[in-house]
Design an enzyme around this catalytic site. Structure first.
Site, PDB file in Angstrom:
ATOM      1  CB  SER A   5      65.017  -7.206  47.089  1.00  0.00           C
ATOM      2  OG  SER A   5      64.359  -6.658  45.963  1.00  0.00           O
ATOM      3  CG  HIS A  30      68.782  -8.251  44.854  1.00  0.00           C
ATOM      4  ND1 HIS A  30      69.645  -9.201  44.343  1.00  0.00           N
ATOM      5  CD2 HIS A  30      67.668  -8.295  44.084  1.00  0.00           C
ATOM      6  CE1 HIS A  30      69.079  -9.790  43.308  1.00  0.00           C
ATOM      7  NE2 HIS A  30      67.884  -9.256  43.123  1.00  0.00           N
ATOM      8  CG  ASP A  32      64.778  -7.172  42.212  1.00  0.00           C
ATOM      9  OD1 ASP A  32      65.350  -8.149  41.712  1.00  0.00           O
ATOM     10  OD2 ASP A  32      64.372  -7.136  43.387  1.00  0.00           O
ATOM     11  CG  MET A  34      61.956  -5.411  37.120  1.00  0.00           C
ATOM     12  SD  MET A  34      60.412  -5.677  38.014  1.00  0.00           S
ATOM     13  CE  MET A  34      61.022  -6.542  39.465  1.00  0.00           C
ATOM     14  CG  HIS A  62      67.981  -9.910  39.326  1.00  0.00           C
ATOM     15  ND1 HIS A  62      66.913 -10.432  40.034  1.00  0.00           N
ATOM     16  CD2 HIS A  62      68.067 -10.660  38.190  1.00  0.00           C
ATOM     17  CE1 HIS A  62      66.371 -11.416  39.354  1.00  0.00           C
ATOM     18  NE2 HIS A  62      67.043 -11.567  38.230  1.00  0.00           N
ATOM     19  CG  MET A  64      64.644  -9.637  36.451  1.00  0.00           C
ATOM     20  SD  MET A  64      63.435  -9.687  37.792  1.00  0.00           S
ATOM     21  CE  MET A  64      64.109  -8.410  38.854  1.00  0.00           C
ATOM     22  CG  MET A 133      64.364 -15.572  39.216  1.00  0.00           C
ATOM     23  SD  MET A 133      64.578 -14.202  40.374  1.00  0.00           S
ATOM     24  CE  MET A 133      62.862 -13.719  40.675  1.00  0.00           C
ATOM     25  N   GLY A 138      59.172 -10.051  38.286  1.00  0.00           N
ATOM     26  CA  GLY A 138      58.405  -8.901  37.811  1.00  0.00           C
ATOM     27  C   GLY A 138      57.700  -8.129  38.892  1.00  0.00           C
ATOM     28  N   GLY A 140      57.210  -7.730  43.411  1.00  0.00           N
ATOM     29  CA  GLY A 140      57.569  -8.109  44.765  1.00  0.00           C
ATOM     30  C   GLY A 140      56.371  -8.646  45.517  1.00  0.00           C
ATOM     31  CG  ASP A 171      65.094 -12.501  44.009  1.00  0.00           C
ATOM     32  OD1 ASP A 171      64.184 -12.252  44.821  1.00  0.00           O
ATOM     33  OD2 ASP A 171      65.478 -11.690  43.151  1.00  0.00           O
ATOM     34  N   GLY A 172      62.901 -14.676  45.843  1.00  0.00           N
ATOM     35  CA  GLY A 172      61.467 -14.795  45.610  1.00  0.00           C
ATOM     36  C   GLY A 172      60.726 -15.408  46.767  1.00  0.00           C
ATOM     37  CB  SER A 194      57.665  -8.065  50.881  1.00  0.00           C
ATOM     38  OG  SER A 194      57.648  -9.470  50.660  1.00  0.00           O
TER      39      SER A 194
END
Length: 221
Positions: A5, A30, A32, A34, A62, A64, A133, A138, A140, A171-172, A194
């Protein structure tokens, strides 16, 4: 499969970061996306993805975002193989999944931690990827919510019952320390942000993540 990600990458040198994780062995990139409405943060859109140039790994968008219907064509056009939307963000999930496939991408559905698995059961025949999730979307760098793994197991059972080859992605907060547990819950693709980009050695970290997944599979045989 490990999907890196780029939300946790250094945005001032994004192209170099993407090249680095590809060289280090990531299987996918990936993205993200937003909008500051569905989640309290803003990231990037199709122009930034286009600026990366040709990427030698599949890219997954993805979304969001609110009203994700507006963005399907744009993300397909910049080369995203998978476009994943949130069940909480649309009123017409079946049509949206059909539109994603019609645009030439594979259709993914994501669920927030508090959203029950049953929300996606009616559209199982139209899903290629289910993204669970394990943090609130929202931002990382969050810690995984371990209780959500019960939902992962439940969805794995539903996928097996369906007889379809659906990718189950998590994811998460996925890191070397917990990816084995996530794999044993039934996930087959792992989004890591991360856990890779904050590590001193991308290659060694990705290799260790894959080793932990292999161990999980060996233990489950």
């Amino acid at each position: 499969m490990i999907s890196a990600s780029i939300l946790s990458a250094d945005f001032s040198r994004l192209r170099e970061e993407v090249s680095a994780v590809i060289a280090a062995g990531t299987d996918r990139i990936h993205l993200d996306v937003m909008d500051g409405h569905f989640v309290p943060n803003l990231t990037f859109g199709p122009p930034v993805i286009r600026s990366l140039g040709k990427v030698s790994r599949p890219m997954d968008a993805h979304l969001m975002v609110e009203t994700p219907e507006r963005y399907v064509a744009a993300f397909s056009e910049v080369g995203c193989e998978v476009i994943t939307v949130h069940v909480e963000a649309t009123r017409h999930l079946h049509k949206l999944l059909t539109d994603i496939r019609d645009a030439g991408a594979r259709a993914g559905v994501s669920l927030n931690p508090a959203t029950p698995a049953e929300m996606i059961y009616p559209v199982i025949p139209f899903i290629d990827v289910i993204l669970v999730m394990t943090v609130n979307p929202g931002f990382g760098g969050q810690k995984m919510i371990p209780e959500v793994l019960r939902k992962v197991r439940k969805i794995r059972e539903k996928i097996n019952e369906s007889g379809r080859e659906i990718v189950l992605e998590v994811d998460g907060g996925v890191k070397v320390a917990n990816i084995r547990e996530v794999a044993r819950a039934g996930a087959t693709r792992f989004v890591v942000g991360s856990g890779i980009f904050k590590a001193p050695d991308y290659h060694a970290t990705i290799e260790k993540l894959k080793e932990e997944v292999s161990l999980a599979h060996a233990l489950s045989v």
